[in-house]
Design a protein around this motif. Structure first.
Motif, mmCIF file in Angstrom:
data_model
loop_
_atom_site.group_PDB
_atom_site.id
_atom_site.type_symbol
_atom_site.label_atom_id
_atom_site.label_comp_id
_atom_site.label_asym_id
_atom_site.label_seq_id
_atom_site.Cartn_x
_atom_site.Cartn_y
_atom_site.Cartn_z
ATOM 1 N N GLY A 1 -2.153 0.507 -10.746
ATOM 2 C CA GLY A 1 -1.328 1.568 -10.166
ATOM 3 C C GLY A 1 -0.062 1.028 -9.541
ATOM 4 O O GLY A 1 0.992 1.649 -9.597
ATOM 5 N N VAL A 2 -0.136 -0.165 -8.935
ATOM 6 C CA VAL A 2 1.022 -0.754 -8.281
ATOM 7 C C VAL A 2 2.129 -1.032 -9.290
ATOM 8 O O VAL A 2 3.312 -0.765 -9.054
ATOM 9 N N GLY A 42 15.135 1.513 3.560
ATOM 10 C CA GLY A 42 14.336 0.418 4.141
ATOM 11 C C GLY A 42 13.031 0.899 4.757
ATOM 12 O O GLY A 42 11.938 0.423 4.384
ATOM 13 N N PRO A 43 13.071 1.860 5.709
ATOM 14 C CA PRO A 43 11.821 2.365 6.295
ATOM 15 C C PRO A 43 10.860 2.957 5.277
ATOM 16 O O PRO A 43 9.644 2.745 5.354
ATOM 17 N N LEU A 44 11.410 3.704 4.281
ATOM 18 C CA LEU A 44 10.541 4.303 3.275
ATOM 19 C C LEU A 44 9.873 3.241 2.410
ATOM 20 O O LEU A 44 8.700 3.354 2.052
ATOM 21 N N SER A 102 5.196 0.009 0.837
ATOM 22 C CA SER A 102 4.552 -1.297 0.721
ATOM 23 C C SER A 102 3.197 -1.312 1.414
ATOM 24 O O SER A 102 2.220 -1.882 0.912
ATOM 25 N N THR A 103 3.124 -0.656 2.580
ATOM 26 C CA THR A 103 1.856 -0.577 3.315
ATOM 27 C C THR A 103 0.791 0.159 2.516
ATOM 28 O O THR A 103 -0.368 -0.267 2.448
ATOM 29 N N VAL A 104 1.190 1.255 1.864
ATOM 30 C CA VAL A 104 0.244 2.064 1.099
ATOM 31 C C VAL A 104 -0.152 1.380 -0.202
ATOM 32 O O VAL A 104 -1.318 1.392 -0.608
ATOM 33 N N LEU A 105 0.825 0.759 -0.879
ATOM 34 C CA LEU A 105 0.544 0.117 -2.167
ATOM 35 C C LEU A 105 -0.467 -1.019 -2.037
ATOM 36 O O LEU A 105 -1.175 -1.344 -2.992
ATOM 37 N N ALA A 106 -0.517 -1.619 -0.867
ATOM 38 C CA ALA A 106 -1.463 -2.724 -0.666
ATOM 39 C C ALA A 106 -2.909 -2.270 -0.809
ATOM 40 O O ALA A 106 -3.808 -3.096 -0.982
ATOM 41 N N LYS A 107 -3.146 -0.966 -0.722
ATOM 42 C CA LYS A 107 -4.513 -0.442 -0.805
ATOM 43 C C LYS A 107 -4.839 0.148 -2.183
ATOM 44 O O LYS A 107 -5.924 0.676 -2.388
ATOM 45 N N ILE A 108 -3.881 0.089 -3.122
ATOM 46 C CA ILE A 108 -4.113 0.640 -4.457
ATOM 47 C C ILE A 108 -4.359 -0.498 -5.440
ATOM 48 O O ILE A 108 -3.869 -1.611 -5.267
ATOM 49 N N SER A 167 4.174 5.546 10.984
ATOM 50 C CA SER A 167 2.908 5.640 11.723
ATOM 51 C C SER A 167 1.799 6.223 10.854
ATOM 52 O O SER A 167 0.661 5.739 10.864
ATOM 53 N N LEU A 168 2.137 7.238 10.088
ATOM 54 C CA LEU A 168 1.136 7.885 9.232
ATOM 55 C C LEU A 168 0.648 6.946 8.130
ATOM 56 O O LEU A 168 -0.550 6.882 7.834
ATOM 57 N N SER A 169 1.567 6.191 7.526
ATOM 58 C CA SER A 169 1.157 5.268 6.469
ATOM 59 C C SER A 169 0.342 4.108 7.028
ATOM 60 O O SER A 169 -0.620 3.649 6.407
#
Length: 466
Positions: free
Chosen positions: A421-422, A404-406, A411-417, A362-364
Motif C-alpha cells: 500500500g505504501v 510539510g505538516p500534511l 508519514s506517520t500513518v503510512l508507517a502502519k500500512i 494530533s489525530l494522525s
C-alpha cells in the motif's frame, strides 16, 4: 568590607594557621554584626558571600561559635535578611563536624518560615548529611522534615531520604521512612495549593517506595482522601497536577483499592491530560492484579476515554490515545482491538472534518498509537482511509506551507500500512509535492524575502518521499 575580604583571605593564606583562624573568626564576627545593621538586599548578599570566603579559613570550633551567633540573628531578622543569613550559615556549617552542623541547621529551620531561607538551609543540610553515616543522616533528615512545612524543601528532603534508604537494610529503611510520612500528610492537609499537593504526593510516593507495603498503603490512603477532595474544588488546569499526584500515591497502595480509586477518578474527569496520567497509573496497578480483574477495571476506563475522544480534536487526542493504549494493554486481545478500533473510527471521522494542520497532526499521531492494539486488517483499513484523505488534501492545497505538516501526518500513518500500500501512495505524494511548488512568481517573491516557502523545501520533501 566587601573589597577588604579578598585581601584578608589572601593574607591569611600566608599566616600561621592558628593566627589565620583567629583573624578569620574576628572577620566573621564583624560581618555578622554588619548583617544585623542593614536591610539592603545587595549589602546582605555581599556580606554573606564574604562570610562564605572567610569560613574556609576557620577551624570547626570557631565555626560552631559563629554558627550559633548566626542562628540567633536569624530569629530576630526580617525575612529579606533571613535568606542571606541562611546562606552564610550554610557556608559556616561546611567547616563544622557534620553531626554538629546538621543539628545547627535543623534548629535554624525551626526559626524561619521564609521559603527562600528554608530552601537555602535545606540545601545546606543535604550537603552536610552526605558526610554522615546513612543511619545518622536519615535521622537528621526526618527531624528536619518535622521542622518545616515548605513543600519544596519537604520534597528535596524526601528524595534525599529515599536515596539513603536504598542503601540501608529494609527494616531500618522502613523505620526512618515511616517517620517522614507524618510531616508530609500533615502538610497536605494544611494547603489548598494544587502545585504543593502534587509535589507532596510525589514526595510521599518516594518515601513509601522504601516502606513495607501495608504501611505504605495506609500512608498513601490518607493522601488520596485529600487529593480527591481537592479535585472537586479546582478547575481542570489544577486537576492535571492533582491527577499526577493521585497517580503517584495510588501505585503504592494495594492493587484493588488503588484500581477502584483510579477508575472513580477517571469517570469524574474529561480533561485529556488528567485522563492520560490516571490511565497510565491504572495500567501500572492492573499489572499487579489477576488478568480477569485487570481487564474489568480497564474496560471501564476505556469506555470513559472513548467517550471523551469524541469531543476532542486538538492535542488532547494524542494524550487520550496514549491513555487508551495503556489500559487496552491490560485487556484481552479481542476486547483491546475492539475498543481501539472504535476510537480509531472516531479519529478518522474527525480528520475528515478539519483541514487545520495541528489538529491533523494530533489525530494522525493518535491513530498511530492506537494501531498497535488493533487487528492488522482494521489497522490497514483505517490508515488507508486516512492516507487517501491526506493525499487528496495535499493535491488540493494551494498553500505551499501546508505541504510539510500534511506530509508529516501522512508519514506517520503510512508507517502502519503494509509495504504494498505504501508504494502506491508514494507516487501520489510525489505528485502532490510537485503540484504544491506554486506558480513561478511565488518563488520569485521568496527570493526577494516576501514569502516563506523556498524551493529547497519542496526538494527536501521529494527526497524524503523517495
Amino acid at each position: 568590607l566587601h573589597d577588604a575580604l579578598p585581601i584578608l583571605t589572601s593574607v591569611a593564606g600566608r599566616m600561621d594557621p592558628k593566627e589565620a583562624t583567629q583573624a578569620c573568626s574576628r572577620a566573621a564576627t564583624i560581618l555578622i554584626q554588619a548583617m544585623s545593621k542593614t536591610t539592603s538586599s545587595y549589602s546582605l548578599q555581599s556580606l554573606s558571600k564574604g562570610l562564605a570566603s572567610v569560613a574556609t579559613g576557620m577551624m570547626p570550633e570557631e565555626a560552631t561559635q559563629i554558627a550559633v551567633t548566626l542562628t540567633r540573628a536569624l530569629s530576630n531578622s526580617r525575612p529579606t535578611a533571613q535568606k542571606s543569613l541562611s546562606d552564610g550559615l550554610c557556608s559556616v556549617a561546611s567547616r563544622m563536624k557534620p553531626e554538629e552542623a546538621a543539628a545547627i541547621l535543623i534548629g535554624a529551620m525551626g526559626k524561619t518560615t521564609y521559603s527562600p531561607a528554608v530552601k537555602s538551609l535545606t540545601k545546606g543540610l543535604s550537603s552536610v548529611v552526605a558526610r554522615m553515616k546513612p543511619e545518622a543522616a536519615a535521622a537528621a533528615l526526618t527531624q528536619a522534615m518535622i521542622k518545616t512545612s515548605d513543600y519544596a524543601s519537604l520534597r528535596a528532603l524526601s528524595e534525599t531520604l529515599s536515596s539513603l534508604a536504598s542503601r540501608m537494610e529494609p527494616e531500618k529503611a522502613t523505620r526512618f521512612c515511616s517517620k517522614a510520612v507524618s510531616p508530609l500528610t500533615q502538610a497536605m492537609s494544611k494547603t489548598n495549593d494544587y502545585r504543593a499537593l502534587q509535589s507532596l504526593s510525589e514526595s510521599l510516593s518516594s518515601v513509601a517506595s522504601r516502606m513495607d507495603s501495608d504501611e505504605a498503603a495506609r500512608a498513601c490512603s490518607k493522601a488520596v482522601i485529600v487529593l480527591t477532595q481537592s479535585m472537586r474544588k479546582h478547575d481542570h488546569f489544577a486537576r492535571q497536577s492533582l491527577s499526577l499526584g493521585l497517580s503517584a500515591v495510588a501505585v503504592r497502595m494495594h492493587p484493588k483499592e488503588a484500581a477502584a480509586i483510579l477508575t472513580r477518578a477517571i469517570s469524574n474527569t474529561t480533561d485529556p491530560a488528567s485522563l492520560r496520567s490516571l490511565s497510565l497509573a491504572l495500567s501500572a496497578v492492573a499489572s499487579r492484579m489477576e488478568p480477569k480483574g485487570a481487564a474489568q477495571v480497564c474496560s471501564k476506563a476505556a469506555a470513559t476515554i472513548n467517550k471523551a475522544m469524541g469531543k476532542e480534536t486538538g492535542s488532547g487526542v494524542l494524550w487520550l490515545s496514549q491513555g487508551l493504549s495503556a489500559v487496552a494493554g491490560r485487556m484481552g486481545p479481542g476486547e483491546a482491538a475492539q475498543v481501539c478500533s472504535k476510537a480509531a473510527a472516531t479519529l478518522t471521522q474527525a480528520m475528515s472534518k478539519t483541514t487545520y494542520p495541528a489538529s491533523l497532526r494530533s489525530l494522525s499521531q493518535g491513530l498511530s498509537v492506537l494501531a498497535s492494539r488493533m487487528e492488522p486488517g482494521e489497522t490497514a483499513r483505517a490508515c488507508s482511509h486516512v492516507a487517501a484523505f491526506l493525499t487528496d488534501a495535499m493535491s488540493r492545497t494551494t498553500d505551499p506551507r501546508r505541504v510539510g505538516p500534511l506530509s508529516q501526518c501522512l508519514s506517520t500513518v503510512l508507517a502502519k500500512i503494509d509495504l504494498e500500500g505504501v508504494s502506491a501512495r508514494r507516487t501520489n505524494v510525489a505528485r502532490a509535492v510537485a503540484a504544491a511548488r506554486g506558480p513561478p512568481e511565488a518563488l520569485h517573491l521568496h527570493r526577494q524575502g516576501r514569502t516563506g516557502h523556498p524551493r529547497s523545501t519542496a526538494e527536501s520533501l521529494r527526497r524524503k518521499v523517495r
